[in-house]
Design a protein around this motif. Structure first.
Motif, PDB file in Angstrom:
ATOM      1  N   ILE A  49       4.426  28.582  23.040  1.00  0.00           N
ATOM      2  CA  ILE A  49       4.878  28.405  21.616  1.00  0.00           C
ATOM      3  C   ILE A  49       6.576  29.019  21.673  1.00  0.00           C
ATOM      4  O   ILE A  49       7.330  28.331  21.049  1.00  0.00           O
ATOM      5  CB  ILE A  49       4.107  29.026  20.365  1.00  0.00           C
ATOM      6  CG1 ILE A  49       2.786  28.370  20.460  1.00  0.00           C
ATOM      7  CG2 ILE A  49       4.806  29.112  19.222  1.00  0.00           C
ATOM      8  CD1 ILE A  49       1.793  29.009  19.497  1.00  0.00           C
ATOM      9  N   THR A  50       6.768  29.921  22.112  1.00  0.00           N
ATOM     10  CA  THR A  50       7.960  30.739  22.293  1.00  0.00           C
ATOM     11  C   THR A  50       9.116  29.584  22.891  1.00  0.00           C
ATOM     12  O   THR A  50      10.116  29.481  22.444  1.00  0.00           O
ATOM     13  CB  THR A  50       7.989  32.009  23.134  1.00  0.00           C
ATOM     14  OG1 THR A  50       6.945  32.888  22.317  1.00  0.00           O
ATOM     15  CG2 THR A  50       9.414  32.693  23.159  1.00  0.00           C
ATOM     16  N   LEU A  51       8.450  29.170  24.030  1.00  0.00           N
ATOM     17  CA  LEU A  51       9.109  28.172  24.744  1.00  0.00           C
ATOM     18  C   LEU A  51       9.482  26.791  23.896  1.00  0.00           C
ATOM     19  O   LEU A  51      10.740  26.212  24.096  1.00  0.00           O
ATOM     20  CB  LEU A  51       8.820  27.708  26.169  1.00  0.00           C
ATOM     21  CG  LEU A  51       9.597  27.370  27.371  1.00  0.00           C
ATOM     22  CD1 LEU A  51      10.722  28.102  27.418  1.00  0.00           C
ATOM     23  CD2 LEU A  51       8.732  27.173  28.364  1.00  0.00           C
ATOM     24  N   ILE A  52       8.438  26.385  23.299  1.00  0.00           N
ATOM     25  CA  ILE A  52       8.664  25.088  22.509  1.00  0.00           C
ATOM     26  C   ILE A  52       9.717  25.596  21.165  1.00  0.00           C
ATOM     27  O   ILE A  52      10.597  24.505  20.922  1.00  0.00           O
ATOM     28  CB  ILE A  52       7.217  24.679  21.794  1.00  0.00           C
ATOM     29  CG1 ILE A  52       6.629  24.084  23.029  1.00  0.00           C
ATOM     30  CG2 ILE A  52       7.691  23.667  20.687  1.00  0.00           C
ATOM     31  CD1 ILE A  52       4.985  23.700  22.777  1.00  0.00           C
ATOM     32  N   VAL A  53       9.821  26.498  20.710  1.00  0.00           N
ATOM     33  CA  VAL A  53      10.792  26.884  19.771  1.00  0.00           C
ATOM     34  C   VAL A  53      12.164  26.870  20.344  1.00  0.00           C
ATOM     35  O   VAL A  53      13.071  26.368  19.852  1.00  0.00           O
ATOM     36  CB  VAL A  53      10.420  28.044  19.222  1.00  0.00           C
ATOM     37  CG1 VAL A  53      11.613  28.682  18.229  1.00  0.00           C
ATOM     38  CG2 VAL A  53       9.153  28.258  18.303  1.00  0.00           C
ATOM     39  N   VAL A  54      12.124  27.391  21.489  1.00  0.00           N
ATOM     40  CA  VAL A  54      13.561  27.503  22.355  1.00  0.00           C
ATOM     41  C   VAL A  54      14.037  25.827  22.512  1.00  0.00           C
ATOM     42  O   VAL A  54      15.200  25.647  22.462  1.00  0.00           O
ATOM     43  CB  VAL A  54      13.454  28.135  23.411  1.00  0.00           C
ATOM     44  CG1 VAL A  54      14.617  28.018  24.455  1.00  0.00           C
ATOM     45  CG2 VAL A  54      13.401  29.670  23.233  1.00  0.00           C
ATOM     46  N   ILE A  55      13.032  25.109  23.080  1.00  0.00           N
ATOM     47  CA  ILE A  55      13.572  23.714  23.122  1.00  0.00           C
ATOM     48  C   ILE A  55      13.668  23.001  22.047  1.00  0.00           C
ATOM     49  O   ILE A  55      14.688  22.093  22.128  1.00  0.00           O
ATOM     50  CB  ILE A  55      12.147  23.191  23.916  1.00  0.00           C
ATOM     51  CG1 ILE A  55      11.794  23.656  25.205  1.00  0.00           C
ATOM     52  CG2 ILE A  55      12.268  21.523  24.102  1.00  0.00           C
ATOM     53  CD1 ILE A  55      10.610  23.194  25.716  1.00  0.00           C
ATOM     54  N   VAL A  56      13.151  23.163  20.839  1.00  0.00           N
ATOM     55  CA  VAL A  56      13.607  22.616  19.607  1.00  0.00           C
ATOM     56  C   VAL A  56      14.973  23.034  19.149  1.00  0.00           C
ATOM     57  O   VAL A  56      15.685  22.095  18.727  1.00  0.00           O
ATOM     58  CB  VAL A  56      12.462  22.872  18.535  1.00  0.00           C
ATOM     59  CG1 VAL A  56      12.837  22.451  17.078  1.00  0.00           C
ATOM     60  CG2 VAL A  56      11.176  22.455  18.877  1.00  0.00           C
ATOM     61  N   ARG A  57      15.202  24.227  19.413  1.00  0.00           N
ATOM     62  CA  ARG A  57      16.744  24.438  19.167  1.00  0.00           C
ATOM     63  C   ARG A  57      17.569  23.949  20.135  1.00  0.00           C
ATOM     64  O   ARG A  57      18.847  23.751  19.652  1.00  0.00           O
ATOM     65  CB  ARG A  57      16.640  26.294  19.038  1.00  0.00           C
ATOM     66  CG  ARG A  57      15.891  26.545  17.993  1.00  0.00           C
ATOM     67  CD  ARG A  57      16.157  28.104  17.963  1.00  0.00           C
ATOM     68  NE  ARG A  57      15.433  28.599  16.449  1.00  0.00           N
ATOM     69  CZ  ARG A  57      15.115  29.812  16.295  1.00  0.00           C
ATOM     70  NH1 ARG A  57      15.688  30.708  17.044  1.00  0.00           N
ATOM     71  NH2 ARG A  57      14.232  30.379  15.404  1.00  0.00           N
ATOM     72  N   PHE A  59      17.393  21.530  23.662  1.00  0.00           N
ATOM     73  CA  PHE A  59      16.817  20.814  24.673  1.00  0.00           C
ATOM     74  C   PHE A  59      17.368  21.274  25.996  1.00  0.00           C
ATOM     75  O   PHE A  59      18.408  21.232  26.086  1.00  0.00           O
ATOM     76  CB  PHE A  59      16.821  19.363  24.263  1.00  0.00           C
ATOM     77  CG  PHE A  59      16.124  18.714  25.115  1.00  0.00           C
ATOM     78  CD1 PHE A  59      14.588  18.687  25.041  1.00  0.00           C
ATOM     79  CD2 PHE A  59      16.506  17.891  26.301  1.00  0.00           C
ATOM     80  CE1 PHE A  59      13.778  18.121  26.093  1.00  0.00           C
ATOM     81  CE2 PHE A  59      15.792  17.377  27.374  1.00  0.00           C
ATOM     82  CZ  PHE A  59      14.551  17.165  27.315  1.00  0.00           C
ATOM     83  N   TYR A  60      16.270  21.563  26.807  1.00  0.00           N
ATOM     84  CA  TYR A  60      16.431  21.807  28.290  1.00  0.00           C
ATOM     85  C   TYR A  60      15.321  21.390  29.065  1.00  0.00           C
ATOM     86  O   TYR A  60      14.233  21.990  28.749  1.00  0.00           O
ATOM     87  CB  TYR A  60      16.749  23.561  28.328  1.00  0.00           C
ATOM     88  CG  TYR A  60      17.473  23.908  29.712  1.00  0.00           C
ATOM     89  CD1 TYR A  60      18.141  23.441  30.178  1.00  0.00           C
ATOM     90  CD2 TYR A  60      16.393  24.810  30.437  1.00  0.00           C
ATOM     91  CE1 TYR A  60      18.783  23.607  31.565  1.00  0.00           C
ATOM     92  CE2 TYR A  60      16.859  25.120  31.539  1.00  0.00           C
ATOM     93  CZ  TYR A  60      17.922  24.712  32.318  1.00  0.00           C
ATOM     94  OH  TYR A  60      18.617  24.995  33.413  1.00  0.00           O
ATOM     95  N   LEU A  61      15.566  20.313  29.723  1.00  0.00           N
ATOM     96  CA  LEU A  61      14.498  19.689  30.577  1.00  0.00           C
ATOM     97  C   LEU A  61      13.521  20.536  31.351  1.00  0.00           C
ATOM     98  O   LEU A  61      12.441  20.774  31.046  1.00  0.00           O
ATOM     99  CB  LEU A  61      14.986  18.454  31.285  1.00  0.00           C
ATOM    100  CG  LEU A  61      13.819  17.683  32.308  1.00  0.00           C
ATOM    101  CD1 LEU A  61      13.038  17.175  30.973  1.00  0.00           C
ATOM    102  CD2 LEU A  61      14.497  16.567  33.060  1.00  0.00           C
ATOM    103  N   PRO A  62      14.038  21.412  32.150  1.00  0.00           N
ATOM    104  CA  PRO A  62      13.072  22.526  32.862  1.00  0.00           C
ATOM    105  C   PRO A  62      12.316  23.280  32.149  1.00  0.00           C
ATOM    106  O   PRO A  62      11.197  23.566  32.219  1.00  0.00           O
ATOM    107  CB  PRO A  62      14.062  23.268  33.821  1.00  0.00           C
ATOM    108  CG  PRO A  62      15.379  22.483  33.947  1.00  0.00           C
ATOM    109  CD  PRO A  62      15.572  21.828  32.549  1.00  0.00           C
ATOM    110  N   ALA A  63      12.827  23.695  30.761  1.00  0.00           N
ATOM    111  CA  ALA A  63      11.895  24.497  29.774  1.00  0.00           C
ATOM    112  C   ALA A  63      10.962  23.429  29.362  1.00  0.00           C
ATOM    113  O   ALA A  63       9.995  23.913  29.134  1.00  0.00           O
ATOM    114  CB  ALA A  63      12.955  24.993  28.822  1.00  0.00           C
ATOM    115  N   LEU A  64      11.383  22.225  29.155  1.00  0.00           N
ATOM    116  CA  LEU A  64      10.120  21.425  28.743  1.00  0.00           C
ATOM    117  C   LEU A  64       9.039  21.104  29.611  1.00  0.00           C
ATOM    118  O   LEU A  64       7.640  21.495  29.322  1.00  0.00           O
ATOM    119  CB  LEU A  64      10.737  19.867  28.411  1.00  0.00           C
ATOM    120  CG  LEU A  64       9.690  18.988  27.954  1.00  0.00           C
ATOM    121  CD1 LEU A  64       9.028  19.446  26.892  1.00  0.00           C
ATOM    122  CD2 LEU A  64      10.332  17.524  27.782  1.00  0.00           C
TER     123      LEU A  64
END
Length: 183
Positions: A49-57, A59-64
């Motif tokens: 969830i934390t990582l998804i919040v970061v991705i929404v703000r 976008f970074y493919l490795p994080a996805l």
């Protein structure tokens, strides 16, 4: 004065097993694994969830990709937790049996180079019984501390079999050291 000689009857030194004591050990082990699955699942969920919040703000493919991996792990631990709840419920209702079998062969395989997760497995003990059932022990549990000491081919064992896994003994007890009494 009681006889305390070295040659006193070994039968008196046997630990007593009952369906209730085995049930308690099975429930404790299942409860531990269930707790671990819940802890790991919740931890991975929070990280995802934390990582998804970061991705929404931003976008970074490795994080996805990491978030997808974490969600897969959440799914795995959720499934394992559901299986644990089912097993706990079944064991609580006595869904296991104790059978007697004779040890046909025993061997220890050194796996000192093997490492899985945070556990270090050094020796794998393999017990094969006359019925064809195999028990593989690669870690020590509170109920199964030292299985190889004094174990010889021809020894009679109590095998604890779960109803939903009748081909794989969960615990084995040598009748030299244990006496089973149905209570």
């Amino acid at each position: 004065m009681p006889d305390t000689s070295l040659f006193q009857d070994l039968e008196s030194n046997k630990q007593t097993l009952s369906k209730a004591s085995i049930r308690e050990a099975l429930l404790a082990e299942t409860k531990f694994h269930l707790g671990w699955n819940v802890f790991a699942g919740v931890t991975f969920l929070i990280l995802a969830i934390t990582l998804i919040v970061v991705i929404v703000r931003n976008f970074y493919l490795p994080a996805l990709l990491v978030a997808i991996f974490l969600l897969v792990m959440v799914g795995y631990f959720t499934y394992a937790g559901i299986q644990g709840v089912k097993e706990y419920s079944a064991l609580n209702n006595g869904a296991f049996c104790v059978k007697i079998d004779t040890l046909a062969s025993k061997k220890s395989v050194d796996r000192s180079d093997r490492r899985v997760s945070s556990y270090h497995f050094h020796v794998e003990d393999i017990f094969v019984f006359e019925s064809g059932l195999r028990f593989v022990r690669n870690r020590v549990t509170p109920m199964q501390k030292d299985l190889t000491s004094g174990a010889s081919v021809g020894d009679v064992y109590y095998l604890v079999l779960l109803d939903h896994k009748p081909d794989k003994p969960r615990y084995i007890y040598n009748t030299k050291s244990f006496e089973y009494r149905e209570r």
